[in-house]
Design a protein around this motif. Structure first.
Motif, PDB file in Angstrom:
ATOM      1  N   UNK A  16     -29.678  -2.934 -22.879  1.00 29.71           N
ATOM      2  CA  UNK A  16     -29.453  -1.919 -21.851  1.00 29.71           C
ATOM      3  C   UNK A  16     -28.781  -0.675 -22.414  1.00 29.71           C
ATOM      4  N   UNK A  17     -27.825  -0.877 -23.291  1.00 25.41           N
ATOM      5  CA  UNK A  17     -27.132   0.268 -23.897  1.00 25.41           C
ATOM      6  C   UNK A  17     -28.083   1.054 -24.786  1.00 25.41           C
ATOM      7  N   UNK A  42     -18.538   8.155  -5.474  1.00 28.04           N
ATOM      8  CA  UNK A  42     -17.329   8.387  -6.275  1.00 28.04           C
ATOM      9  C   UNK A  42     -16.788   7.065  -6.814  1.00 28.04           C
ATOM     10  N   UNK A  43     -16.980   6.000  -6.014  1.00 27.97           N
ATOM     11  CA  UNK A  43     -16.429   4.709  -6.423  1.00 27.97           C
ATOM     12  C   UNK A  43     -17.499   3.768  -6.973  1.00 27.97           C
ATOM     13  N   UNK A  44     -18.758   3.992  -6.588  1.00 28.00           N
ATOM     14  CA  UNK A  44     -19.836   3.120  -7.064  1.00 28.00           C
ATOM     15  C   UNK A  44     -20.922   3.992  -7.694  1.00 28.00           C
ATOM     16  N   UNK A  45     -20.905   4.061  -9.020  1.00 30.26           N
ATOM     17  CA  UNK A  45     -21.927   4.820  -9.725  1.00 30.26           C
ATOM     18  C   UNK A  45     -22.103   4.185 -11.096  1.00 30.26           C
ATOM     19  N   UNK A  46     -23.123   4.612 -11.785  1.00 30.59           N
ATOM     20  CA  UNK A  46     -23.364   4.025 -13.104  1.00 30.59           C
ATOM     21  C   UNK A  46     -23.019   5.009 -14.219  1.00 30.59           C
ATOM     22  N   UNK A  47     -22.102   5.961 -13.918  1.00 34.74           N
ATOM     23  CA  UNK A  47     -21.738   6.967 -14.930  1.00 34.74           C
ATOM     24  C   UNK A  47     -20.299   6.837 -15.381  1.00 34.74           C
TER      25      UNK A  47
ATOM     26  N   UNK B 129     -20.886  -4.309 -18.794  1.00 34.98           N
ATOM     27  CA  UNK B 129     -21.987  -5.116 -18.256  1.00 34.98           C
ATOM     28  C   UNK B 129     -23.004  -4.281 -17.513  1.00 34.98           C
ATOM     29  N   UNK B 130     -22.718  -2.977 -17.326  1.00 31.19           N
ATOM     30  CA  UNK B 130     -23.679  -2.084 -16.677  1.00 31.19           C
ATOM     31  C   UNK B 130     -23.841  -0.867 -17.564  1.00 31.19           C
ATOM     32  N   UNK B 131     -25.023  -0.713 -18.175  1.00 32.17           N
ATOM     33  CA  UNK B 131     -25.222   0.450 -19.048  1.00 32.17           C
ATOM     34  C   UNK B 131     -25.138   1.756 -18.266  1.00 32.17           C
ATOM     35  N   UNK B 136     -30.061   3.344  -9.615  1.00 31.07           N
ATOM     36  CA  UNK B 136     -29.400   2.494  -8.619  1.00 31.07           C
ATOM     37  C   UNK B 136     -30.178   1.225  -8.257  1.00 31.07           C
ATOM     38  N   UNK B 137     -31.501   1.279  -8.028  1.00 34.06           N
ATOM     39  CA  UNK B 137     -32.198   0.032  -7.660  1.00 34.06           C
ATOM     40  C   UNK B 137     -32.130  -1.044  -8.745  1.00 34.06           C
ATOM     41  N   UNK B 138     -31.972  -0.614  -9.996  1.00 34.96           N
ATOM     42  CA  UNK B 138     -31.985  -1.587 -11.096  1.00 34.96           C
ATOM     43  C   UNK B 138     -30.617  -2.187 -11.379  1.00 34.96           C
ATOM     44  N   UNK B 139     -29.571  -1.668 -10.741  1.00 35.30           N
ATOM     45  CA  UNK B 139     -28.202  -2.056 -11.120  1.00 35.30           C
ATOM     46  C   UNK B 139     -27.939  -3.555 -10.984  1.00 35.30           C
ATOM     47  N   UNK B 140     -28.235  -4.185  -9.825  1.00 42.88           N
ATOM     48  CA  UNK B 140     -27.920  -5.631  -9.744  1.00 42.88           C
ATOM     49  C   UNK B 140     -28.679  -6.459 -10.770  1.00 42.88           C
ATOM     50  N   UNK B 141     -29.943  -6.124 -10.964  1.00 41.42           N
ATOM     51  CA  UNK B 141     -30.777  -6.876 -11.927  1.00 41.42           C
ATOM     52  C   UNK B 141     -30.212  -6.737 -13.330  1.00 41.42           C
TER      53      UNK B 141
END
Lengths: 87, 227
Positions: A16-17, A42-47, B129-131, B136-141
């Motif tokens: 993934x990385x 602000x609290x839930x993001x992937x950044x 554990x989350x790149x 967003x749709x792919x996050x849980x998977x």
């Protein structure tokens, strides 16, 4: 001699990385700045680090709750089936 | 009497005493100890040079708190490379062909890196554990996939070393058996088989060193993520 467009060291211990780094360096997809993230983003993001941590904790929490609900429901369902067969 | 090809991997016993302990202690007996002389001998100098180069190479990307693992990683590397190389001698036993030995190294060391990460920087360890930049749709998977990949690491570490060494030793035995059997029947084919055996032996020497290095390198990568 073509030069590799990959500039920084990519950690090889996670696929993934690797995908994220390739996306960033080859396609120029840039992360939004923390100011642009508003509301629940602000609290839930992937950044941001906190956003990713919260997402991980939320996912684990949902999985644990789902597993607990399934396990709690399952013995009741077995009990109902055995009582129906005896009558 | 048919000889099983897997007899070479059985843990040797002598009068009921497991010889695995002697096989595991052998690298300690063979490698030179630091001496108090001003200039050490060739063997010790070579060992010191190897340790210095290896430590520098492995710990270059790791931050300062991870340097306390230098002794552990270097001794693990020396142990694995010595045991693997000794196992290539005919009629010797290789402890690293046993999954139990390799899992005994892999699981505690991997678990130590995970616990250190969770203890010193729990937020960053969970965030790993989350790149970054995942849609967003792919996050849980992806979280589930990364969790599975995290827990599969020690298994992969142990099985990789075991499988590589076991397969190599098995191939060496098979091809040497073929060369020996073919010698009186088809001498030219036996010579070709013997040539293949020589090349395979060179390959196994390389694999023995590379697999030891890969084991320690992957552990250092796991440490780098968590320290």
């Amino acid at each position: 001699m073509p030069i590799s467009p990959v500039k920084t060291r990519i950690p090889l211990s996670s696929f993934g990385h690797l995908v994220t780094e390739v996306k960033k360096q080859l396609f120029g997809i840039k992360d939004p700045s923390p100011d642009q993230l508003t509301g629940w983003r602000k609290y839930f993001n992937s950044y941001t680090q906190q956003g990713r941590r919260n997402f991980v904790l939320a996912t684990y929490g949902i999985l644990v709750i789902t597993a607990a609900a399934y396990l709690m429901h399952k013995p009741n369902k077995d009990g109902k089936q055995t009582s129906a067969s005896t009558h | 009497m048919t000889v099983s090809l897997f007899d070479q991997f059985e843990s040797p016993l002598f009068l009921g005493i497991p010889l695995m302990a002697i096989a595991l202690v052998l690298p300690w007996a063979l490698l030179p100890k630091p001496c108090s002389r001003w200039i050490s001998g060739r063997y010790l100098t070579l060992q010191n040079w190897f340790i210095s180069r290896f430590t520098h190479q492995i710990f270059q990307p790791i931050s300062h708190p991870g340097y306390k693992w230098a002794l552990l990683f270097t001794s693990l590397m020396l142990f694995l490379i010595t045991v693997n190389m000794l196992g290539l001698l005919p009629y010797t036993y290789t402890p690293t062909t046993q999954l139990s030995v390799n899992m005994g190294f892999a699981v505690p060391l991997w678990l130590a890196t995970v616990i250190i990460g969770m203890r010193n920087q729990p937020s960053l360890s969970l965030a790993h554990l989350l790149p970054e930049g995942t849609p967003t749709p792919l996050i849980p998977v992806l979280i589930i996939i990364e969790t599975i990949s995290l827990f599969i690491r020690p298994l992969a570490l142990g099985v990789r070393l075991t499988a590589n060494l076991t397969a190599g030793h098995l191939l060496l035995q098979l091809i040497s058996l073929a060369a020996f059997v073919l010698l009186p029947i088809m001498t030219a084919t036996a010579f070709l088989t013997w040539s293949l055996l020589v090349l395979l032996t060179l390959l196994e020497i390389a694999v023995a060193m590379i697999q030891a290095y890969v084991f320690v390198l992957l552990l250092s990568l796991y440490l780098q993520e968590n320290v």
